[in-house]
Design a protein around this motif. Structure first.
Motif, PDB file in Angstrom:
ATOM      1  N   UNK A 276       0.833  -1.119   0.137  1.00 40.03           N
ATOM      2  CA  UNK A 276      -0.065  -0.108  -0.259  1.00 40.03           C
ATOM      3  C   UNK A 276       0.904   1.246   0.166  1.00 40.03           C
ATOM      4  N   UNK A 277       1.910   1.210   0.781  1.00 39.63           N
ATOM      5  CA  UNK A 277       2.853   2.335   0.777  1.00 39.63           C
ATOM      6  C   UNK A 277       3.486   2.470  -0.727  1.00 39.63           C
ATOM      7  N   UNK A 278       3.791   1.467  -1.441  1.00 37.47           N
ATOM      8  CA  UNK A 278       4.304   1.516  -2.607  1.00 37.47           C
ATOM      9  C   UNK A 278       3.295   2.223  -3.801  1.00 37.47           C
ATOM     10  N   UNK A 279       2.144   1.871  -3.575  1.00 37.23           N
ATOM     11  CA  UNK A 279       1.015   2.360  -4.466  1.00 37.23           C
ATOM     12  C   UNK A 279       1.151   3.858  -4.290  1.00 37.23           C
ATOM     13  N   UNK A 280       1.215   4.314  -3.085  1.00 36.01           N
ATOM     14  CA  UNK A 280       1.205   6.000  -2.801  1.00 36.01           C
ATOM     15  C   UNK A 280       2.293   6.569  -3.553  1.00 36.01           C
ATOM     16  N   UNK A 281       3.694   5.853  -4.070  1.00 40.57           N
ATOM     17  CA  UNK A 281       4.642   6.547  -4.834  1.00 40.57           C
ATOM     18  C   UNK A 281       4.834   6.002  -5.935  1.00 40.57           C
ATOM     19  N   UNK A 282       3.981   5.059  -6.507  1.00 39.92           N
ATOM     20  CA  UNK A 282       4.250   4.603  -7.781  1.00 39.92           C
ATOM     21  C   UNK A 282       3.934   5.453  -8.841  1.00 39.92           C
ATOM     22  N   UNK A 283       3.184   6.501  -8.908  1.00 37.40           N
ATOM     23  CA  UNK A 283       3.090   7.602 -10.052  1.00 37.40           C
ATOM     24  C   UNK A 283       4.382   8.271 -10.271  1.00 37.40           C
ATOM     25  N   UNK A 284       5.122   8.480  -9.018  1.00 34.61           N
ATOM     26  CA  UNK A 284       6.138   9.166  -9.166  1.00 34.61           C
ATOM     27  C   UNK A 284       7.240   8.228  -9.584  1.00 34.61           C
ATOM     28  N   UNK A 285       7.371   7.169  -9.392  1.00 33.49           N
ATOM     29  CA  UNK A 285       8.187   6.099 -10.038  1.00 33.49           C
ATOM     30  C   UNK A 285       7.945   6.004 -11.373  1.00 33.49           C
ATOM     31  N   UNK A 286       6.660   5.832 -12.077  1.00 38.93           N
ATOM     32  CA  UNK A 286       6.432   5.847 -13.373  1.00 38.93           C
ATOM     33  C   UNK A 286       6.899   6.983 -14.221  1.00 38.93           C
TER      34      UNK A 286
ATOM     35  N   UNK B  75      10.995  14.942 -25.030  1.00 37.70           N
ATOM     36  CA  UNK B  75       9.851  14.148 -25.752  1.00 37.70           C
ATOM     37  C   UNK B  75       8.713  13.782 -24.853  1.00 37.70           C
ATOM     38  N   UNK B  76       7.585  13.241 -25.315  1.00 37.56           N
ATOM     39  CA  UNK B  76       6.556  12.981 -24.120  1.00 37.56           C
ATOM     40  C   UNK B  76       5.721  11.774 -24.702  1.00 37.56           C
ATOM     41  N   UNK B  77       4.840  11.254 -24.014  1.00 41.56           N
ATOM     42  CA  UNK B  77       3.765  10.651 -24.482  1.00 41.56           C
ATOM     43  C   UNK B  77       3.975   9.091 -24.264  1.00 41.56           C
ATOM     44  N   UNK B  78       5.082   8.625 -24.224  1.00 39.86           N
ATOM     45  CA  UNK B  78       5.546   7.445 -23.867  1.00 39.86           C
ATOM     46  C   UNK B  78       5.414   6.819 -22.473  1.00 39.86           C
ATOM     47  N   UNK B  79       5.130   5.428 -22.255  1.00 43.08           N
ATOM     48  CA  UNK B  79       4.938   5.054 -20.966  1.00 43.08           C
ATOM     49  C   UNK B  79       5.431   3.705 -20.861  1.00 43.08           C
TER      50      UNK B  79
END
Length: 219
Positions: free
Chosen positions: A188-198, A210-214
């Motif tokens: 659950x803690x990882x889910x809280x920071x996952x968007x930053x990681x991505x 550049x952008x748009x890649x994921x």
């Protein structure tokens, strides 16, 4: 398969300056060569040059604990706020000529086996592999393998449970690859920071213009 000729060192994941004593004992030894730099990064203000043309944009609120030097090709970022701890280790190297899945397998083995192991009881979820959307032949990487994991982080006085994700990105022409290991105390803690990681992983794909890649979003 064909393993990378020089397995990457991964001991810099747990230097003593990273984790407060409430999570990992402060006596944890650092084996990473070269100087350590620590700075809190305001939004959009900093990046880390990982070599081979790969630059990571550091997310707001994260601190750079280690940057690549002539003797150390990895970088380490941490997030510590409101009792939430996050760690992201990233390094660029040469992957397997047999593809990103083989590179991923080799690096996971290095994380949990041998003298440089940093995890015990490493358990992977389903590994997702494929082409990274929005990338092309000019991108730093076009292929990825990623999986959630649970493990015990090795420290001098035992171990502590962690949960997170392992990413492997690879260029399908040069086999240049990027290993990212990101984790926190619990899922659950990882889910809280996952968007930053991505966001940080995505920032290495095509460069800051550049952008748009994921590379994220699969499980």
């Amino acid at each position: 398969g064909c393993a990378p000729p020089n397995p990457r060192p991964v001991t810099t994941i747990v230097p003593s300056t990273v984790v407060p004593s409430t999570v990992v004992p402060s006596t944890t030894a650092t084996t990473s060569p070269g100087p350590t730099t620590t700075s809190v990064i305001p939004a959009g203000a900093a990046s880390v040059d990982l070599g081979n043309g790969v630059v990571l944009t550091v997310a707001s609120g994260w601190s750079v604990q280690d940057s690549p030097t002539s003797s150390n090709d990895s970088a380490l970022m941490t997030y510590n706020s409101n009792s939430l701890l996050g760690i992201l280790h990233v390094e660029v190297g040469q992957g397997s000529s047999d593809g990103v899945q083989n590179t991923f397998d080799n690096d996971v083995q290095g994380l949990s086996q041998g003298s440089n192991a940093v995890f015990t009881n490493l358990q992977l979820g389903q590994v997702s592999t494929g082409t990274i959307s929005g990338t092309n032949s000019n991108s730093n990487f076009q292929e990825s393998a990623e999986a959630y994991f649970n493990a015990d982080l090795i420290v001098n006085q035992g171990s502590t449970p962690v949960a997170g994700e392992i990413y492997e990105l690879q260029n399908n022409q040069s086999n240049n690859s990027e290993l990212v290991v990101a984790f926190s105390d619990t899922e659950s803690d990882y889910k809280s920071i996952q968007s930053d990681v991505v966001k940080m992983v995505d920032s290495t794909l095509n460069g800051p213009s550049s952008g748009g890649s994921s590379a994220g979003g699969t499980s």
